[in-house]
Structure formats: C-alpha cells, structure tokens
Design an enzyme around this catalytic site. Structure first.
Site, PDB file in Angstrom:
ATOM      1  N   THR A  55       0.833  -1.144  -0.252  1.00 21.12           N
ATOM      2  CA  THR A  55       0.124   0.304   0.083  1.00 21.12           C
ATOM      3  C   THR A  55       0.977   0.673  -0.247  1.00 21.12           C
ATOM      4  O   THR A  55       0.462   1.638  -0.953  1.00 21.12           O
ATOM      5  CB  THR A  55      -0.874   0.058   0.784  1.00 21.12           C
ATOM      6  OG1 THR A  55      -1.680  -1.540   1.393  1.00 21.12           O
ATOM      7  CG2 THR A  55      -2.228   0.820   1.542  1.00 21.12           C
ATOM      8  N   GLU A  86      18.980 -24.664   0.660  1.00 19.49           N
ATOM      9  CA  GLU A  86      18.500 -24.015  -0.999  1.00 19.49           C
ATOM     10  C   GLU A  86      20.480 -23.887  -1.504  1.00 19.49           C
ATOM     11  O   GLU A  86      19.854 -23.600  -2.739  1.00 19.49           O
ATOM     12  CB  GLU A  86      18.121 -22.254   0.040  1.00 19.49           C
ATOM     13  CG  GLU A  86      16.966 -22.587   0.849  1.00 19.49           C
ATOM     14  CD  GLU A  86      15.483 -22.526  -0.233  1.00 19.49           C
ATOM     15  OE1 GLU A  86      15.900 -22.761  -1.340  1.00 19.49           O
ATOM     16  OE2 GLU A  86      15.009 -23.769   0.585  1.00 19.49           O
TER      17      GLU A  86
HETATM   18  P1  ADP Z   1       1.290  -4.086   2.540  1.00 19.58           P
HETATM   19  O1  ADP Z   1       0.218  -3.145   1.756  1.00 19.58           O
HETATM   20  O2  ADP Z   1       2.040  -4.410   2.146  1.00 19.58           O
HETATM   21  O3  ADP Z   1       0.036  -5.146   3.881  1.00 19.58           O
HETATM   22  P2  ADP Z   1       1.165  -1.513   4.482  1.00 19.58           P
HETATM   23  O4  ADP Z   1       2.156  -0.999   2.722  1.00 19.58           O
HETATM   24  O5  ADP Z   1      -0.261  -1.502   4.566  1.00 19.58           O
HETATM   25  O6  ADP Z   1       1.184  -2.594   3.582  1.00 19.58           O
HETATM   26  O7  ADP Z   1       2.140  -1.363   5.098  1.00 19.58           O
HETATM   27  C1  ADP Z   1       2.192  -1.428   6.637  1.00 19.58           C
HETATM   28  C2  ADP Z   1       2.941  -0.432   7.369  1.00 19.58           C
HETATM   29  O8  ADP Z   1       4.263  -1.057   7.934  1.00 19.58           O
HETATM   30  C3  ADP Z   1       2.538   0.443   6.805  1.00 19.58           C
HETATM   31  O9  ADP Z   1       2.163   2.174   6.765  1.00 19.58           O
HETATM   32  C4  ADP Z   1       4.311   0.458   7.621  1.00 19.58           C
HETATM   33  O10 ADP Z   1       4.690   1.627   8.672  1.00 19.58           O
HETATM   34  C5  ADP Z   1       5.307  -0.040   7.640  1.00 19.58           C
HETATM   35  N1  ADP Z   1       5.855  -0.593   6.453  1.00 19.58           N
HETATM   36  C6  ADP Z   1       5.672  -2.337   5.776  1.00 19.58           C
HETATM   37  N2  ADP Z   1       6.270  -1.913   4.529  1.00 19.58           N
HETATM   38  C7  ADP Z   1       8.225  -0.856   5.159  1.00 19.58           C
HETATM   39  C8  ADP Z   1       8.842   0.032   4.269  1.00 19.58           C
HETATM   40  N3  ADP Z   1       9.765  -1.253   3.408  1.00 19.58           N
HETATM   41  N4  ADP Z   1       9.473   0.131   4.825  1.00 19.58           N
HETATM   42  C9  ADP Z   1       8.671   1.642   6.193  1.00 19.58           C
HETATM   43  N5  ADP Z   1       7.801   1.017   6.496  1.00 19.58           N
HETATM   44  C10 ADP Z   1       7.338  -0.271   5.727  1.00 19.58           C
HETATM   45 ZN    ZN Z   2      13.742 -27.077  -1.283  1.00 17.86          ZN
END
Ligand code: ADP
Ligand code: ZN
Length: 605
Positions: A212, A427
């Site tokens: 997201t 792996e």
């Molecule tokens: P997904 O949509 O993949 O389920 P989100 O984008 O909603 O995950 O992420 C949820 C929260 O996790 C974000 O609001 C953020 O605070 C944290 N987060 C996840 N991945 C990252 C990242 N790569 N860098 C910084 N924060 C992250």
């Molecule tokens: Zn394997």
C-alpha cells in the site's frame, strides 16, 4: 453550540416510534390482555343463560357475541346464523347492541398491514443510509459519495506525502515502479516512440511488506491523485453493487487522469472462476466489469492501476493476461539490510538514545515484515513511556522484539540457528545442482527469509530466453535432480532429513509422472497419453485414462526416474562438497545471496 438544528430529525424519529408502539399496543396487545379475561363458551351455553335470564348485556359484532352476566363476568361465543336471537333477547329483557366496527377494522387493518411496514422500512432505510454515509466519510481529505457510488478515497495531490524515500528497502520494487512515475511525469516521451505503459501492475507479496505504501508513494512521487479501494469493499454490502462500483470508480479515475487507482486485496474479486455451479455471481460480475473497464482504456489515457495481493496463484488467469495486470512486482519480506533500513526509517519518528545498534535488532528480528518492524519501534516507545523515560534505549527495542515476535510467532516462522543452518544447506543444494547442470537455469537469488507461504527459503531461478514454452526431456530431468538436491544437501552436510523437502518431493513427483503419462518421454510407454488434462487454463487437473495394471507400472517408473535423478544430484553435491560448505556459510550469515555472488564463490579457485 451551533449544532442545535441537528436533534430535530432524531426527535421526530422518536415520536414516530412512540406512535407505532402505541398503535401496536392498542390494536394488538391490549385486546389480547382483555381477551384473556373473557371466558370462551359455546353457543348452547349462551342460549341457556339467555333462557335462565342470567344475562345483563350483549354485544354482537361481525364474528362473535360478547355477553356479560349479572355478576359482571364477560363471556364470548362464536356468532351463529340465529334470526330468532333478537326476539329471545328482547323477551329476556337484555340490553343488546350490534357493534358496527367494520370500517374501524378496515382502517386498522390497512394501517397495520400497509402503512406500518412502509413506515418501518423507510425508517430502517434512513438509518442504514445514514450509517453508510458515516462509513464513507472516513478521512478528512476523502470525498463523500452516495450509495451505489464507489467509496474510493481520493487523496488529491498526494496529501499523505508518502515518497519512495519513506519506503525502506524494496529497491527492486521501487526501481520497477520508478518507470511508472517517469511515465506519469512525462507521457509525451513515451507516446512519441509509441510505447505504452502496462495498464495494470500487480504488487505481490506477504502482508505488511509495504505494498500500500509503495502504491501511495508512486502517486506521491508523480504528484497525481490516488484512488484506493479494497477488493472486498467491491463485493460487501449490497448485491449487484460491485459492478456499478467498479464502473463508477473508473469513471471518476478517467475524469481525474492521470492518476493512480489502487485496488488492495484484489484476490477478493479476482479469484479463479471455476466451473462450479452456484458460484459467487456477484464476484464474477464485479470481476467481469473490472476486465471490461481495463480493456476499454485507450493505451495512453494515464490511468494506472496498481493492485496488491498475497495470493497471486489464486488469481483468475483472465486478470493476469497481457493487456491487464501483466506486470508483476514482487514485494518480498525484507532481508537483513532491508530490516535495518526500515527500523531506521521508523526510529526517526521517536526519540532514541544515540548508541542504538540497529543491525543487531534487525538480525534478531529475522523474518519480520515491515509492518512488524514498525510495530517493534512503537512497542519500544511505549515501553519507554511506561518506565517514565524520555528516550528509547537498545534494551527497549530488544525487549519489544520479543513482545512483537512472540505475538506473531504462530504466523511467522522465526528460525532457530540450527534450522537456519539446515535451510541454508538445503537451498544451496538446490542452487548448486542447478548451476552444475549445464541445461539448468542458473540462480538469480537465494534467500532464507521465511515466507508466509510456508517455505523457509527460496531460490529464484532465471529462465533462459525462449525456454518458456518448450522443455526438453533433459531439462525436465535436470529439474527433477535440482528439486531433489535440497534433501541431498541436508543429508550429506547435516546428517539429517527434514520436512522442508515436502514441496520439492511433490513437484518432482508431478514432473516425473507428467513425463511418463503426458509427454511420452519414457521408453517403456512411448507416445501414449495415460492422463488427460481436464482444465488446461485453470487448474491443470488431470484424470487417469489407463488400466490399473498400467497404473502400477507408471508408479514403478516414476519411482525409478526420481531415484535416478536423486543419485545424479548426490554425485554432484559430493563432488562439490567444499563449495557447498562455503556457499551455505555465506547464505547463513547474510541471509541473501545473489546470482553474481553465488557464481563468484562457485568459480573462485
Ligand atoms: P501491505 O499493503 O503490504 O500489507 P502496508 O503498505 O499497509 O503493507 O504497510 C503497513 C505498514 O508497515 C506501513 O504503514 C509502514 O508503517 C510499515 N512498513 C511496511 N513496509 C515498510 C517499508 N518497506 N518501509 C517502511 N515502512 C514499512
Ligand atoms: Zn527445497
């Protein structure tokens, strides 16, 4: 103080409700109470009592006769066709009346059966739509729409301000999406050459990895409106609404183009359509509408659709075919470096001591997703507050890992050292055998970060150009050897065998069986189809089409075929034992090894 006009409406509802209750009471409940006190008797008793002059008063209505005796007790009996009754009552000196409440009754009936339901339904309707509106008007900068419209939230001009810099790690995904940003900034450049952007991009990965966030960052970087909607929202609530919501969402998007449309959990609508009767019509209609909308775009109209899912294998092939969601961007769980970066990004939001070792925290939180890492930082801050401290310390962070991970342990496998060692060997075993067999694809990357899919490690192989559609017998054999190699490495290096190979075994068996029954690649059987694929584009289910005798022979042939490849893999691994150890050690320490690193170690003298 200015909201004085607000209670007006509810007050009227209360009046209505009170009115309804009163009417109900008068027409249904109170007669019932009175009725309970009335004695039911037969018509004969009524006649006898009339003759015996015991009756004081009689009321006759359409259906029944109500009469009171001299003591004041009320009786009731059914009405009979008795023309003589009037005379007899007159003789007995009874006061009697015919109740003409027919009109009265019709009015009440009409009210109860016609007006009342209408009133109740309209009240319920008002209530429901009010609830709906409340739900839609969620964010401050989100626009509101009526029923039947999509409740996609519009974040105009990236009001959330999320940029790529806010998403730590995930460099491959960012690089991939950078092209979209570039396109949205300067579509003319692409138009000139005649290149068109993919319409749909699928962000694939476990939950909480920042899908997201990445979608928002694309909108933020390109400075375009961002529409977001969850797949399940399309199909919740009212039947028949999903398709119209999709239509509406795209209508709005086209008006605001260039823009980003983000559909979260697309598997909620995009699941494979199977031929089962009584499937979810609503979902299918919604999916069809989505496909129609995507096909309806001209190539360069500037609406880019991003969708996220953590179950890509369950998506309908119609959705992932070229021209629709044809680009797939993996958003994986972060590795050691990624975890450290994410921790640092989130730590900026809190007050920390100067001497924090994020590398150590990242190592301890092996297997955690971005969302979990963000949670670890927050837990640590909460802990500091609880202890009345003004700074988050190293020990706060280390403690909160346990809190967060213990909470998530069931969901996310956190490997012990021994397991990590076994997985590393497993792996590397796959990769080593793949690399040593000339026709097998070389590895691109290996990680031992546990996947939510259940795999504890993962080898990404590069397919050679042109090899996607045809596979030679030798290639399949090599693939089977590669699949068995994980187990072989465990056995040779760790002197143990684990359940980690179960998926490999399944795949190897499937391949070996297909070689014999479908591809005609076994000398004993020749070009005979002994299995038919029943569902080529969807499940690839097969049905056996041979005698049980033949089945037994097939099973034997499958066993010997796999054994042969297993021995081949074993030979390769024994011959390259030192490289196996070296590579496994590297993977164990770094958790990730790229193709180049792998080849460098392998070819090093
Ligand atoms: P997904 O949509 O993949 O389920 P989100 O984008 O909603 O995950 O992420 C949820 C929260 O996790 C974000 O609001 C953020 O605070 C944290 N987060 C996840 N991945 C990252 C990242 N790569 N860098 C910084 N924060 C992250
Ligand atoms: Zn394997």
């Amino acid at each position: 103080m200015k909201k004085i006009d607000k209670p007006k409406k509810p007050l009227m509802y209360y009046y209505m409700i009170i009115l309804i209750v009163l009417v109900l009471f008068n027409t249904i409940v109170s007669p019932m109470i009175i009725r309970n006190k009335i004695k039911q008797v037969d018509y004969g008793t009524f006649m006898t009592m009339t003759e015996e002059l015991k009756i004081d008063k009689v009321e006759i209505d359409n259906h029944e006769v109500l009469f009171t005796d001299k003591d004041g007790t009320v009786y009731c009996t059914g009405k009979m066709d008795d023309p003589d009754l009037v005379n007899r009552l007159h003789d007995a000196n009874v006061s009697f009346t015919q109740e003409i409440n027919q009109e009265n009754n019709t009015f009440l009936d009409m009210f109860i059966w016609f007006v009342l339901p209408l009133l109740i339904f309209s009240l319920l309707g008002q209530y429901a739509s009010k609830k709906l509106m409340d739900k839609m008007g969620g964010g401050k900068n989100a626009m509101q729409f009526g029923i039947g419209k999509s409740n996609a939230k519009i974040y105009v001009k990236s009001s959330e301000g999320i940029k790529f810099a806010d998403v730590a790690g995930e460099d491959e995904a960012k690089e991939n999406l950078q092209e979209i940003v570039d396109y949205l900034h300067n579509p003319a450049k692409y138009k000139e050459i005649g290149a068109s952007m993919p319409k749909g991009i699928l962000l694939v990965g476990p939950p909480g990895t920042g899908k997201t966030m990445l979608a928002k960052a694309v909108a933020g970087e390109s400075n375009v409106p961002f529409f977001s909607m969850s797949g399940s929202e399309f199909v919740e609530m009212f039947v028949g609404m999903g398709a119209s919501k999709v239509r509406d969402l795209f209508k709005q998007a086209k008006e605001k183009a260039p823009c980003i449309v983000f559909i979260d959990e697309i598997d909620a609508i995009g699941k494979k359509r199977e031929g089962n009767i009584g499937g979810n019509d609503e979902r299918e209609q919604t999916l069809n509408q989505l496909l129609t909308e995507m096909d309806g775009f001209e190539n360069n109209n500037g609406v880019i659709i991003l969708a996220a899912t953590n179950r890509p294998e369950s998506l309908d092939p119609a959705l992932t075919r070229p021209g629709r969601f044809d680009r797939r961007v993996p958003v994986e769980l972060p590795d050691l470096i990624g975890r450290e970066e994410i921790l640092k990004v989130h730590a900026k939001k809190i007050k920390t001591a100067d001497n924090i070792d994020y590398g150590k925290i990242a190592r301890m939180a092996s297997g955690a997703s971005g969302a979990e890492l963000a949670n670890i930082i927050n837990e640590a801050a909460l802990r500091a507050v609880r202890d009345n401290r003004s700074q988050v310390t190293q020990s706060d962070l280390e403690e909160s890992i346990e809190v967060v991970i213990a909470g998530y342990q069931k969901k996310n496998a956190i490997l012990t050292d021994k397991e990590k060692m076994i997985v590393s060997y497993h792996e590397i075993g796959h990769a080593l055998v793949a690399a040593m067999q000339t026709n097998s694809a070389p590895v691109q990357k290996i990680t031992i970060v546990p996947r939510t899919s259940g795999a504890l490690g993962y080898t990404m192989q590069v397919e050679e150009e042109g090899n996607h559609y045809l596979m030679s017998k030798e290639e399949i054999e090599n693939k089977i050897a590669t699949l068995t190699a994980g187990r072989v490495a465990e056995e040779i290096a760790c002197h143990t065998i684990t359940t980690g190979a179960s998926n490999d075994i399944e795949q190897a068996t499937k391949l070996a069986r297909a070689m014999i029954t479908r591809y005609g690649m076994h000398d004993d059987f020749g070009m005979i189809a002994m299995e038919n694929v029943t569902n080529q584009y969807l499940g690839q289910d097969t049905t056996l089409a041979c005698s049980s005798d033949t089945q037994t022979k097939i099973d034997e042939a499958v066993i010997s075929l796999i054994k042969q490849q297993y021995d081949k893999a074993k030979k390769i691994i024994v011959e390259n034992r030192d490289k196996l150890d070296e590579l496994a050690k590297f993977l164990y320490e770094k958790e990730t090894i790229t193709g180049e690193q792998f080849m460098e170690i392998l070819l090093r003298q």
